[in-house]
Each structure stands twice: as C-alpha cells, then as structure tokens.
Design a protein around this motif. Sequence first.
Motif, PDB file in Angstrom:
ATOM      1  N   ARG A  86      30.912 -28.395 -48.357  1.00  5.20           N
ATOM      2  CA  ARG A  86      30.205 -27.141 -48.030  1.00  5.20           C
ATOM      3  C   ARG A  86      28.693 -27.320 -48.176  1.00  5.20           C
ATOM      4  N   LEU A  87      28.266 -28.014 -49.232  1.00  9.65           N
ATOM      5  CA  LEU A  87      26.835 -28.248 -49.427  1.00  9.65           C
ATOM      6  C   LEU A  87      26.264 -29.100 -48.294  1.00  9.65           C
ATOM      7  N   GLU A  88      27.005 -30.127 -47.885  1.00 14.24           N
ATOM      8  CA  GLU A  88      26.548 -30.958 -46.773  1.00 14.24           C
ATOM      9  C   GLU A  88      26.463 -30.164 -45.479  1.00 14.24           C
ATOM     10  N   LEU A  89      27.414 -29.280 -45.273  1.00 10.76           N
ATOM     11  CA  LEU A  89      27.398 -28.445 -44.077  1.00 10.76           C
ATOM     12  C   LEU A  89      26.183 -27.521 -44.073  1.00 10.76           C
ATOM     13  N   GLU A  90      25.869 -26.944 -45.228  1.00  6.71           N
ATOM     14  CA  GLU A  90      24.673 -26.096 -45.328  1.00  6.71           C
ATOM     15  C   GLU A  90      23.408 -26.915 -45.084  1.00  6.71           C
ATOM     16  N   THR A  91      23.368 -28.132 -45.618  1.00  4.48           N
ATOM     17  CA  THR A  91      22.209 -29.010 -45.420  1.00  4.48           C
ATOM     18  C   THR A  91      22.070 -29.377 -43.954  1.00  4.48           C
ATOM     19  N   LEU A  92      23.193 -29.658 -43.302  1.00  4.38           N
ATOM     20  CA  LEU A  92      23.149 -29.974 -41.876  1.00  4.38           C
ATOM     21  C   LEU A  92      22.683 -28.774 -41.064  1.00  4.38           C
ATOM     22  N   ALA A  93      23.162 -27.598 -41.393  1.00  4.33           N
ATOM     23  CA  ALA A  93      22.732 -26.384 -40.676  1.00  4.33           C
ATOM     24  C   ALA A  93      21.228 -26.192 -40.825  1.00  4.33           C
ATOM     25  N   GLN A  94      20.709 -26.429 -42.039  1.00  4.95           N
ATOM     26  CA  GLN A  94      19.268 -26.313 -42.256  1.00  4.95           C
ATOM     27  C   GLN A  94      18.520 -27.369 -41.442  1.00  4.95           C
ATOM     28  N   ALA A  95      19.039 -28.590 -41.422  1.00  6.22           N
ATOM     29  CA  ALA A  95      18.394 -29.661 -40.649  1.00  6.22           C
ATOM     30  C   ALA A  95      18.385 -29.316 -39.166  1.00  6.22           C
ATOM     31  N   LEU A  96      19.451 -28.726 -38.659  1.00  9.02           N
ATOM     32  CA  LEU A  96      19.488 -28.325 -37.249  1.00  9.02           C
ATOM     33  C   LEU A  96      18.463 -27.232 -36.964  1.00  9.02           C
ATOM     34  N   ARG A  97      18.277 -26.311 -37.905  1.00  8.12           N
ATOM     35  CA  ARG A  97      17.278 -25.244 -37.713  1.00  8.12           C
ATOM     36  C   ARG A  97      15.866 -25.820 -37.690  1.00  8.12           C
ATOM     37  N   GLU A  98      15.644 -26.931 -38.377  1.00 11.15           N
ATOM     38  CA  GLU A  98      14.322 -27.549 -38.433  1.00 11.15           C
ATOM     39  C   GLU A  98      13.978 -28.326 -37.160  1.00 11.15           C
ATOM     40  N   LEU A  99      14.958 -28.632 -36.330  1.00  9.02           N
ATOM     41  CA  LEU A  99      14.716 -29.374 -35.091  1.00  9.02           C
ATOM     42  C   LEU A  99      14.035 -28.489 -34.058  1.00  9.02           C
ATOM     43  N   THR A 100      13.338 -29.146 -33.130  1.00  8.61           N
ATOM     44  CA  THR A 100      12.794 -28.385 -32.002  1.00  8.61           C
ATOM     45  C   THR A 100      13.974 -27.894 -31.160  1.00  8.61           C
ATOM     46  N   PRO A 101      13.783 -26.840 -30.401  1.00  7.55           N
ATOM     47  CA  PRO A 101      14.899 -26.322 -29.597  1.00  7.55           C
ATOM     48  C   PRO A 101      15.491 -27.379 -28.657  1.00  7.55           C
ATOM     49  N   ARG A 102      14.640 -28.202 -28.030  1.00 10.70           N
ATOM     50  CA  ARG A 102      15.149 -29.209 -27.105  1.00 10.70           C
ATOM     51  C   ARG A 102      15.962 -30.265 -27.847  1.00 10.70           C
ATOM     52  N   ARG A 103      15.479 -30.741 -28.988  1.00 11.19           N
ATOM     53  CA  ARG A 103      16.231 -31.737 -29.754  1.00 11.19           C
ATOM     54  C   ARG A 103      17.565 -31.161 -30.240  1.00 11.19           C
ATOM     55  N   ARG A 104      17.543 -29.915 -30.679  1.00  8.84           N
ATOM     56  CA  ARG A 104      18.780 -29.279 -31.138  1.00  8.84           C
ATOM     57  C   ARG A 104      19.769 -29.165 -29.981  1.00  8.84           C
ATOM     58  N   THR A 105      19.300 -28.767 -28.810  1.00 10.25           N
ATOM     59  CA  THR A 105      20.158 -28.646 -27.627  1.00 10.25           C
ATOM     60  C   THR A 105      20.759 -29.993 -27.256  1.00 10.25           C
ATOM     61  N   ILE A 106      19.935 -31.032 -27.262  1.00  3.88           N
ATOM     62  CA  ILE A 106      20.399 -32.378 -26.901  1.00  3.88           C
ATOM     63  C   ILE A 106      21.434 -32.875 -27.916  1.00  3.88           C
ATOM     64  N   LEU A 107      21.159 -32.711 -29.197  1.00  3.64           N
ATOM     65  CA  LEU A 107      22.070 -33.179 -30.240  1.00  3.64           C
ATOM     66  C   LEU A 107      23.424 -32.470 -30.148  1.00  3.64           C
ATOM     67  N   ILE A 108      23.404 -31.168 -30.012  1.00  2.00           N
ATOM     68  CA  ILE A 108      24.657 -30.404 -29.946  1.00  2.00           C
ATOM     69  C   ILE A 108      25.431 -30.741 -28.674  1.00  2.00           C
ATOM     70  N   ALA A 109      24.723 -30.816 -27.549  1.00  2.00           N
ATOM     71  CA  ALA A 109      25.393 -31.131 -26.283  1.00  2.00           C
ATOM     72  C   ALA A 109      26.012 -32.529 -26.325  1.00  2.00           C
ATOM     73  N   SER A 110      25.291 -33.481 -26.890  1.00  5.65           N
ATOM     74  CA  SER A 110      25.771 -34.867 -26.906  1.00  5.65           C
ATOM     75  C   SER A 110      26.866 -35.090 -27.935  1.00  5.65           C
ATOM     76  N   ARG A 111      26.628 -34.681 -29.163  1.00  3.58           N
ATOM     77  CA  ARG A 111      27.548 -35.040 -30.244  1.00  3.58           C
ATOM     78  C   ARG A 111      28.671 -34.031 -30.464  1.00  3.58           C
ATOM     79  N   LEU A 112      28.449 -32.773 -30.211  1.00  2.00           N
ATOM     80  CA  LEU A 112      29.514 -31.794 -30.414  1.00  2.00           C
ATOM     81  C   LEU A 112      30.284 -31.502 -29.131  1.00  2.00           C
ATOM     82  N   ASP A 113      29.560 -31.330 -28.042  1.00  2.00           N
ATOM     83  CA  ASP A 113      30.218 -30.992 -26.776  1.00  2.00           C
ATOM     84  C   ASP A 113      30.669 -32.227 -26.000  1.00  2.00           C
ATOM     85  N   GLY A 114      30.102 -33.398 -26.334  1.00  2.00           N
ATOM     86  CA  GLY A 114      30.480 -34.629 -25.650  1.00  2.00           C
ATOM     87  C   GLY A 114      29.904 -34.763 -24.246  1.00  2.00           C
TER      88      GLY A 114
END
Length: 182
Positions: free
Chosen positions: A92-120
């Motif tokens: 749970r702590l790692e998940l919260e840390t990851l969520a915070q790290a995702l919020r710190e990304l620029t919108p484009r980097r966050r979009t690219i990361l989620i599209a590539s690694r989560l959506d495939g």
Amino acid sequence: MLGYDELRARLARRFGSTDLAGDALHETWLRIDGAAPAKGLRSPKHYLLRMAYNAALKRLNAESGLVTLSDAKAAIGLIDDAPDPERAVIARLELETLAQALRELTPRRRTILIASRLDGTPLWRIAEQLAISQRLVEIELRHALAHCALRLDRKVIRRFGPKSSKGSSGGEDLDRWQRDEP
C-alpha cells in the motif's frame, strides 16, 4: 490354504492400495468364518476374490465422502498466496508512493507511461496519438520510468532501445538506475 498373499496382491493391484486390499480380505475372512460352508463352488479362490472385491467396493463407497490421509497431506502442502499483513502494508505504501510519483510527472510523460505500461499501447501508436516522433516517446518514457524508479528506490529495467554506454556524457543519473548500484 487358499493363498491369502496372492489374493491380497491381486486386490492391491486392482485398487492400488495394499491397505484396502488387506482390510477387504480381513472382512471377507470374518464373514466366511461365521457363515455356513458353501457347497458346490467350482473355484473357492475366485469366490473369495469376488467377495473381497465387493467388500472393498463397499468400503470405498462408504468412504467416498470422507477425507483421506492423502487428501489431508495435499491440503497441508498448499501455499497461501495472500500476502501477510506486513507485505500488504508495504505494498500500500509503495502504491501511494507511485501515485505521488505519477502526479509529479508532466502530463505528456504521465500519458505516455500509462498508455505504454498499463494499457500496452505500442510506442508508435502513442507517437501518432500525441503527434510526436516515436523517438521522443521513447525518451519521455525513459524519463518517466527513471522518475518513478527514483521515487520507489527501484532499478529501471530497459525494455527497448540500445544499451547505454558507460562513457557517454549526460544521462549519468539515468544510467545509474540501469546498473546494479544502490
């Protein structure tokens, strides 16, 4: 003697259990001992084998709803895949840390990361959707992964592109996350 060992061996082969064969034969001997002598039997051995076979079948049918020792041993050997409380808290702590790290990304980097690694989504398709080059998508993804790895204190595992050279200028911080250094 009618060959007790031979009868037990035949029953054991048929049922796959020497214990069941022995029990069935014992029950058969007890029945015969208290019964009147049978007359006109052509094959007493075959008759005993048939009686013991039926006794074994009755025993199996009666015990079919019961848990056997082998069932219990198999159940004890099962591994519980559920995490223990400590691991659940860490996750749970790692998940919260990851969520915070995702919020710190620029919108484009966050979009690219989620599209590539989560959506495939393939990198070329992300490039088309964002109207940028695939090379820029790769660079942004690498930076997003490095940022998340830094926040989670993890190592980045590269899944695309050439290996970085140790002597290259710039990107030393990123290279550090790709090696086994802490």
